[in-house]
Enzyme design. Structure first.
Site, PDB file in Angstrom:
ATOM      1  N   LYS A  22      52.518  45.557  40.295  1.00  0.00           N
ATOM      2  CA  LYS A  22      51.137  46.076  40.251  1.00  0.00           C
ATOM      3  C   LYS A  22      50.173  45.083  40.890  1.00  0.00           C
ATOM      4  CE  LYS A  22      48.680  45.399  36.335  1.00  0.00           C
ATOM      5  NZ  LYS A  22      47.400  44.714  36.458  1.00  0.00           N
ATOM      6  N   ASN A  23      50.291  43.815  40.483  1.00  0.00           N
ATOM      7  CA  ASN A  23      49.294  42.839  40.928  1.00  0.00           C
ATOM      8  C   ASN A  23      49.454  42.442  42.388  1.00  0.00           C
ATOM      9  OD1 ASN A  23      48.157  43.034  38.464  1.00  0.00           O
ATOM     10  ND2 ASN A  23      48.946  41.079  37.674  1.00  0.00           N
ATOM     11  N   ARG A  92      40.286  45.933  36.627  1.00  0.00           N
ATOM     12  CA  ARG A  92      39.722  44.653  37.014  1.00  0.00           C
ATOM     13  C   ARG A  92      39.853  44.409  38.524  1.00  0.00           C
ATOM     14  NH1 ARG A  92      36.758  39.977  36.122  1.00  0.00           N
ATOM     15  NH2 ARG A  92      37.720  38.303  37.282  1.00  0.00           N
ATOM     16  N   CYS A 116      41.391  45.055  31.393  1.00  0.00           N
ATOM     17  CA  CYS A 116      41.750  44.746  30.006  1.00  0.00           C
ATOM     18  C   CYS A 116      40.790  43.723  29.418  1.00  0.00           C
ATOM     19  CB  CYS A 116      43.180  44.200  29.958  1.00  0.00           C
ATOM     20  SG  CYS A 116      44.417  45.444  30.253  1.00  0.00           S
ATOM     21  N   ARG A 121      35.541  37.749  31.727  1.00  0.00           N
ATOM     22  CA  ARG A 121      36.219  37.669  33.031  1.00  0.00           C
ATOM     23  C   ARG A 121      35.164  37.672  34.133  1.00  0.00           C
ATOM     24  NH1 ARG A 121      41.475  41.479  32.937  1.00  0.00           N
ATOM     25  NH2 ARG A 121      42.065  40.173  34.697  1.00  0.00           N
ATOM     26  N   PRO A 122      34.481  36.530  34.262  1.00  0.00           N
ATOM     27  CA  PRO A 122      33.411  36.465  35.255  1.00  0.00           C
ATOM     28  C   PRO A 122      33.952  36.547  36.682  1.00  0.00           C
ATOM     29  CG  PRO A 122      33.817  34.294  34.290  1.00  0.00           C
ATOM     30  CD  PRO A 122      34.711  35.257  33.579  1.00  0.00           C
ATOM     31  N   ILE A 123      33.045  36.832  37.636  1.00  0.00           N
ATOM     32  CA  ILE A 123      33.454  36.848  39.045  1.00  0.00           C
ATOM     33  C   ILE A 123      32.590  35.861  39.844  1.00  0.00           C
ATOM     34  CG2 ILE A 123      34.502  39.157  39.130  1.00  0.00           C
ATOM     35  CD1 ILE A 123      31.789  40.201  40.159  1.00  0.00           C
ATOM     36  N   ASP A 124      32.095  34.840  39.124  1.00  0.00           N
ATOM     37  CA  ASP A 124      31.203  33.873  39.773  1.00  0.00           C
ATOM     38  C   ASP A 124      31.851  33.174  40.966  1.00  0.00           C
ATOM     39  OD1 ASP A 124      32.817  32.892  37.600  1.00  0.00           O
ATOM     40  OD2 ASP A 124      31.823  30.958  37.797  1.00  0.00           O
ATOM     41  N   ASP A 306      50.654  36.463  31.718  1.00  0.00           N
ATOM     42  CA  ASP A 306      51.045  37.872  31.581  1.00  0.00           C
ATOM     43  C   ASP A 306      52.387  38.043  30.868  1.00  0.00           C
ATOM     44  OD1 ASP A 306      48.753  38.513  32.888  1.00  0.00           O
ATOM     45  OD2 ASP A 306      49.692  38.960  34.812  1.00  0.00           O
ATOM     46  N   ILE A 328      44.846  30.501  29.696  1.00  0.00           N
ATOM     47  CA  ILE A 328      44.147  31.193  30.794  1.00  0.00           C
ATOM     48  C   ILE A 328      43.031  32.107  30.278  1.00  0.00           C
ATOM     49  CG2 ILE A 328      44.425  32.653  32.857  1.00  0.00           C
ATOM     50  CD1 ILE A 328      45.983  30.037  33.052  1.00  0.00           C
ATOM     51  N   ARG A 398      49.259  51.353  32.791  1.00  0.00           N
ATOM     52  CA  ARG A 398      48.601  50.655  33.909  1.00  0.00           C
ATOM     53  C   ARG A 398      49.592  49.796  34.676  1.00  0.00           C
ATOM     54  NH1 ARG A 398      42.807  48.932  31.900  1.00  0.00           N
ATOM     55  NH2 ARG A 398      42.666  48.498  34.097  1.00  0.00           N
TER      56      ARG A 398
HETATM   57  N1  EPU Z   1      37.582  33.079  36.239  1.00  0.00           N
HETATM   58  C1  EPU Z   1      36.285  32.642  36.259  1.00  0.00           C
HETATM   59  N2  EPU Z   1      35.486  33.005  37.318  1.00  0.00           N
HETATM   60  C2  EPU Z   1      35.945  33.776  38.346  1.00  0.00           C
HETATM   61  C3  EPU Z   1      37.284  34.221  38.300  1.00  0.00           C
HETATM   62  C4  EPU Z   1      38.084  33.863  37.240  1.00  0.00           C
HETATM   63  O1  EPU Z   1      35.832  31.939  35.355  1.00  0.00           O
HETATM   64  O2  EPU Z   1      35.173  34.061  39.270  1.00  0.00           O
HETATM   65  C5  EPU Z   1      38.458  32.694  35.110  1.00  0.00           C
HETATM   66  C6  EPU Z   1      38.832  33.926  34.269  1.00  0.00           C
HETATM   67  O3  EPU Z   1      37.828  34.220  33.331  1.00  0.00           O
HETATM   68  C7  EPU Z   1      40.130  33.503  33.637  1.00  0.00           C
HETATM   69  C8  EPU Z   1      40.754  32.595  34.708  1.00  0.00           C
HETATM   70  O4  EPU Z   1      39.698  32.239  35.581  1.00  0.00           O
HETATM   71  O5  EPU Z   1      39.885  32.747  32.481  1.00  0.00           O
HETATM   72  C9  EPU Z   1      41.876  33.266  35.473  1.00  0.00           C
HETATM   73  O6  EPU Z   1      41.402  34.407  36.131  1.00  0.00           O
HETATM   74  P1  EPU Z   1      41.991  34.915  37.517  1.00  0.00           P
HETATM   75  O7  EPU Z   1      40.843  35.160  38.414  1.00  0.00           O
HETATM   76  O8  EPU Z   1      43.085  34.002  37.977  1.00  0.00           O
HETATM   77  O9  EPU Z   1      42.629  36.289  37.073  1.00  0.00           O
HETATM   78  P2  EPU Z   1      42.395  37.716  37.683  1.00  0.00           P
HETATM   79  O10 EPU Z   1      42.442  37.664  39.155  1.00  0.00           O
HETATM   80  O11 EPU Z   1      41.259  38.356  37.013  1.00  0.00           O
HETATM   81  C10 EPU Z   1      44.961  38.221  37.769  1.00  0.00           C
HETATM   82  C11 EPU Z   1      45.857  39.309  37.266  1.00  0.00           C
HETATM   83  C12 EPU Z   1      45.976  39.219  35.769  1.00  0.00           C
HETATM   84  C13 EPU Z   1      46.550  37.856  35.414  1.00  0.00           C
HETATM   85  C14 EPU Z   1      45.646  36.742  36.003  1.00  0.00           C
HETATM   86  C15 EPU Z   1      46.203  35.343  35.777  1.00  0.00           C
HETATM   87  C16 EPU Z   1      45.522  41.091  38.850  1.00  0.00           C
HETATM   88  C17 EPU Z   1      45.006  42.453  39.110  1.00  0.00           C
HETATM   89  N3  EPU Z   1      45.300  40.601  37.633  1.00  0.00           N
HETATM   90  O12 EPU Z   1      43.693  38.447  37.152  1.00  0.00           O
HETATM   91  O13 EPU Z   1      46.894  40.227  35.376  1.00  0.00           O
HETATM   92  O14 EPU Z   1      46.617  37.715  34.025  1.00  0.00           O
HETATM   93  O15 EPU Z   1      45.499  36.952  37.424  1.00  0.00           O
HETATM   94  O16 EPU Z   1      47.457  35.231  36.313  1.00  0.00           O
HETATM   95  O17 EPU Z   1      46.136  40.484  39.706  1.00  0.00           O
HETATM   96  C18 EPU Z   1      47.782  41.899  34.000  1.00  0.00           C
HETATM   97  O18 EPU Z   1      48.475  42.257  34.963  1.00  0.00           O
HETATM   98  O19 EPU Z   1      47.962  42.317  32.835  1.00  0.00           O
HETATM   99  C19 EPU Z   1      46.707  40.933  34.220  1.00  0.00           C
HETATM  100  C20 EPU Z   1      45.705  40.781  33.380  1.00  0.00           C
END
Ligand code: EPU
Length: 417
Positions: A22-23, A92, A116, A121-124, A306, A328, A398
């Site tokens: 998926k990811n 997400r 989820c 889960r910020p996007i800063d 995960d 994480i 999902r």
């Molecule tokens: N974070 C920030 N700011 C940002 C981005 C991330 O503070 O701008 C923090 C998040 O809050 C979190 C950490 O960084 O605490 C890790 O977040 P990351 O951005 O690496 O995760 P993601 O891209 O949102 C993907 C997977 C997740 C998986 C994580 C970590 C996808 C679609 N999702 O999420 O998968 O847990 O990486 O490996 O690729 C799942 O499949 O169930 C799932 C949640």
């Protein structure tokens, strides 16, 4: 509302195929936006999140068709640059469309993504990086209005944390930006490598992926290609956990052991026999399970967050005390209360969970709270005495292609009602 009904304590045995990740599929579908013409993604899993990504593509004006395990995307009609709120909230990873749409159309309007509830889960980092590349981004009333003026340009970007999504968004935006982009402290997950390989096949120039520094030399335009999505390493970890808790013996077909090198030793410590082959993994859990020393979730190549929930489910029946530290996400123990309903002995404090193995789990009515936590309840149900009913299975759908069919094919008694 659908639920899964599981009659537990059946030893799983046989061959089970690991579907596409998926990811990986989600950012690849977003990446299609960048390429002109037609792209076919093979081994593309049939998951609700994948269907949501296809709906976003259709909304943008692309043609998106599924044929068996393949999805073909034609971007000739791509004209829209906005993603409506209801589509953004579905998952997400809708946020990775930002880098791709900006790269192709120079502007993009979308709202904050859903997904989820694993904690904030910020996007800063995504936004700061795109601003560094020349995008002007206005955040107002929950909407992000983005414009790149005369185009995106390469930049040196140092991430404060190796965020998977931010790394993907930067790679997507940089693929057709002017000049070179360098990402320091980039995420190294196999799904990042899949995205970079796919884009390179479309004509991009990306190197260093899989390492901490990724270099992207922007090219004028990308073309379509055919690409096979990598196998899902978390689905593989889920099947290993199910084999372990049921004392079973499984061969995982299409699994890539190199993607779960920090997960496999955990099963060996539990007392399972694991044999690795080119594209399959064999596990036998004929002896009782033993507790493991501390598991710490970390960015790749560390133990994946995960896989934390499904491995925890297996450890509930392992002799002794196991410690799990979730580094994480701040809210990723939501499955614990449900496992406790099934007789597990788990205590959590902050990011630490202490799992004291019990002899038996007993079937109960439980609810999935998120995707991987939901899968953990299925794993526990397969290993529990009596009937387990798992509700809110939309979360599980999902990320798992008909989980009941997969486990039924290896002797599990599980049905969707
Ligand atoms: N974070 C920030 N700011 C940002 C981005 C991330 O503070 O701008 C923090 C998040 O809050 C979190 C950490 O960084 O605490 C890790 O977040 P990351 O951005 O690496 O995760 P993601 O891209 O949102 C993907 C997977 C997740 C998986 C994580 C970590 C996808 C679609 N999702 O999420 O998968 O847990 O990486 O490996 O690729 C799942 O499949 O169930 C799932 C949640």
């Amino acid at each position: 509302m659908q639920r899964l009904v599981i009659e537990g304590e059946r030893r799983l045995s046989g061959e089970i195929t690991v579907h596409g990740a998926k990811n990986s599929a989600l950012p690849l579908l977003a990446a299609c936006v960048l390429s002109r013409g037609e792209t076919s993604l093979h081994n593309c899993p049939k998951l609700s999140d994948v269907y949501a990504a296809c709906r976003i593509l259709s909304r943008l004006g692309c043609k998106c068709e599924r044929n068996g395990g393949s999805v073909t995307v034609n971007t000739d009609g791509l004209t829209h640059f906005d993603v409506p709120d209801e589509l953004m909230r579905e998952m997400r990873s809708s946020i990775v469309f930002l880098g791709a749409i900006l790269g192709r159309l120079g502007k993009c309007r979308l709202s904050f993504p859903g997904g989820c509830e694993l904690g904030p889960r910020p996007i800063d980092m995504h936004i700061a990086a795109l601003r560094q590349m020349g995008a002007s981004i206005r955040e107002e009333h929950g909407t992000l209005d983005c414009d790149v003026g005369r185009g995106l340009r390469g930049a040196k970007i140092a991430l404060s944390f190796p965020s998977v999504g931010a790394t993907e968004n930067i790679i997507l935006a940089a693929a057709t930006a002017k000049g070179q982009t360098v990402i320091h402290n980039a995420a190294r997950e196999p799904e990042i490598c899949d995205l970079a390989r796919f884009l390179n096949k479309c004509g991009a120039k990306i190197s260093g992926f899989g390492e901490t520094t990724v270099v992207i030399d922007g090219v004028e335009r990308l073309h379509g290609c055919e690409y096979e999505v990598c196998p899902d390493r978390i689905v593989a970890a889920t099947y290993l956990s199910a084999a372990a808790i049921t004392g079973g013996e499984l061969t995982l077909l299409g699994a890539r052991a190199c993607d779960i090198e920090t997960v496999i030793p955990v099963f060996e410590q539990m007392g399972c026999t694991v044999c690795l082959y080119d594209s399959k993994i064999y596990i036998s859990a004929r002896r009782g399970l033993k507790a493991v020393k501390t598991i710490r979730t970390m960015p790749y190549p560390g133990f994946p967050t995960d896989a934390q929930a499904v491995v925890m489910a297996a450890l509930t029946k392992a002799r002794g005390t196991s410690i799990i530290i979730e580094n994480i996400f701040s809210n990723r123990f939501r499955h614990v209360d449900e496992l406790v309903r099934m007789g597990a002995d788990i205590k959590t404090e902050g990011k630490v969970a202490v799992v004291d193995g019990v002899k038996r789990l007993s079937g109960a009515c439980v609810k999935a709270c998120d995707l991987r936590g939901g899968a953990a309840l299925v794993v526990a149900g397969l290993g529990a005495e009596g009937i387990t009913e798992v509700g809110d299975i939309k979360y599980i759908d999902r990320g798992y292609e008909s989980i009941e069919t997969a486990f039924s094919s290896v002797g599990g008694i599980i049905k969707r009602v």
